[in-house]
Design a protein around this motif. Structure first.
Motif, PDB file in Angstrom:
ATOM      1  N   LEU A   1      66.765   2.654 -23.672  1.00  0.00           N
ATOM      2  CA  LEU A   1      66.488   3.292 -22.401  1.00  0.00           C
ATOM      3  C   LEU A   1      65.740   2.348 -21.427  1.00  0.00           C
ATOM      4  O   LEU A   1      65.464   2.715 -20.311  1.00  0.00           O
ATOM      5  CB  LEU A   1      65.679   4.573 -22.589  1.00  0.00           C
ATOM      6  CG  LEU A   1      66.401   5.709 -23.320  1.00  0.00           C
ATOM      7  CD1 LEU A   1      65.437   6.861 -23.587  1.00  0.00           C
ATOM      8  CD2 LEU A   1      67.604   6.181 -22.514  1.00  0.00           C
ATOM      9  N   GLY A   2      65.403   1.159 -21.910  1.00  0.00           N
ATOM     10  CA  GLY A   2      64.725   0.180 -21.070  1.00  0.00           C
ATOM     11  C   GLY A   2      63.225   0.384 -20.985  1.00  0.00           C
ATOM     12  O   GLY A   2      62.576  -0.179 -20.121  1.00  0.00           O
ATOM     13  N   ARG A   3      62.676   1.163 -21.901  1.00  0.00           N
ATOM     14  CA  ARG A   3      61.226   1.402 -21.878  1.00  0.00           C
ATOM     15  C   ARG A   3      60.490   0.519 -22.879  1.00  0.00           C
ATOM     16  O   ARG A   3      59.292   0.567 -22.981  1.00  0.00           O
ATOM     17  CB  ARG A   3      60.942   2.874 -22.187  1.00  0.00           C
ATOM     18  CG  ARG A   3      61.510   3.785 -21.146  1.00  0.00           C
ATOM     19  CD  ARG A   3      61.187   5.201 -21.434  1.00  0.00           C
ATOM     20  NE  ARG A   3      61.871   6.049 -20.471  1.00  0.00           N
ATOM     21  CZ  ARG A   3      62.099   7.318 -20.652  1.00  0.00           C
ATOM     22  NH1 ARG A   3      61.684   7.901 -21.752  1.00  0.00           N
ATOM     23  NH2 ARG A   3      62.725   8.023 -19.752  1.00  0.00           N
ATOM     24  N   GLY A   4      61.251  -0.240 -23.633  1.00  0.00           N
ATOM     25  CA  GLY A   4      60.653  -1.173 -24.578  1.00  0.00           C
ATOM     26  C   GLY A   4      60.127  -0.469 -25.815  1.00  0.00           C
ATOM     27  O   GLY A   4      59.522   0.576 -25.733  1.00  0.00           O
ATOM     28  N   GLY A   5      60.435  -1.009 -26.976  1.00  0.00           N
ATOM     29  CA  GLY A   5      59.921  -0.475 -28.236  1.00  0.00           C
ATOM     30  C   GLY A   5      58.654  -1.193 -28.613  1.00  0.00           C
ATOM     31  O   GLY A   5      58.510  -2.380 -28.405  1.00  0.00           O
TER      32      GLY A   5
END
Length: 140
Positions: free
Chosen positions: A135-139
């Motif tokens: 989702l582009g929120r970074g893990g």
């Protein structure tokens, strides 16, 4: 995004619920290790095919913990449902007071439960991080 709608998370949650219930049964076995006439119990293993079909059919039952007081857990064990308690029958392992609890076996089950729970929790966490990355929120 509701993660409970994803099959993987439903099955991971069911596995973790089963392991928590099994830990409760193993703890009761250990607590009754010196109780005359007590027979060790265990949970029926989850059948993967049944669990998958229940999950896919959206008909899976969640395990609710019954409480007698908001600060205490219930001591009752499930007699039916997906996590059914079964008495372990091994007449050759009974002690003189007819107690059927093998402490070493119960400790091994407790350690195995812990390991399996950690694996399920790590898989849960890794999949959440993977979704965040996608989702582009970074893990993290």
């Amino acid at each position: 995004m509701d993660l409970q709608n994803l099959t993987f998370f439903q099955m991971a949650q069911e596995r973790m619920d089963w392991l928590a219930q099994r830990q409760k049964v193993v703890s009761q076995n250990l607590a009754n290790a010196n109780t005359p006439g007590y027979a060790a119990k265990d949970l029926k293993e989850i059948d993967f095919k049944d669990a998958l079909s229940r999950t896919l059919a959206k008909d899976s039952q969640s395990v609710a913990v019954a409480r007698t007081d908001p600060k205490h857990l219930s001591g009752s064990l499930p007699k039916s449902g997906p996590y059914r308690v079964e008495t372990v029958r091994r007449p050759y392992e009974y002690t003189l007071d007819k107690n059927g609890v093998d402490v070493e076996e119960q400790m091994a089950k407790a350690a195995n439960n812990r390991t399996q729970y950690e694996v399920a929790a790590n898989l849960f966490s890794k999949n959440i991080n993977m979704i965040k990355t996608a989702l582009g929120r970074g893990g993290s």
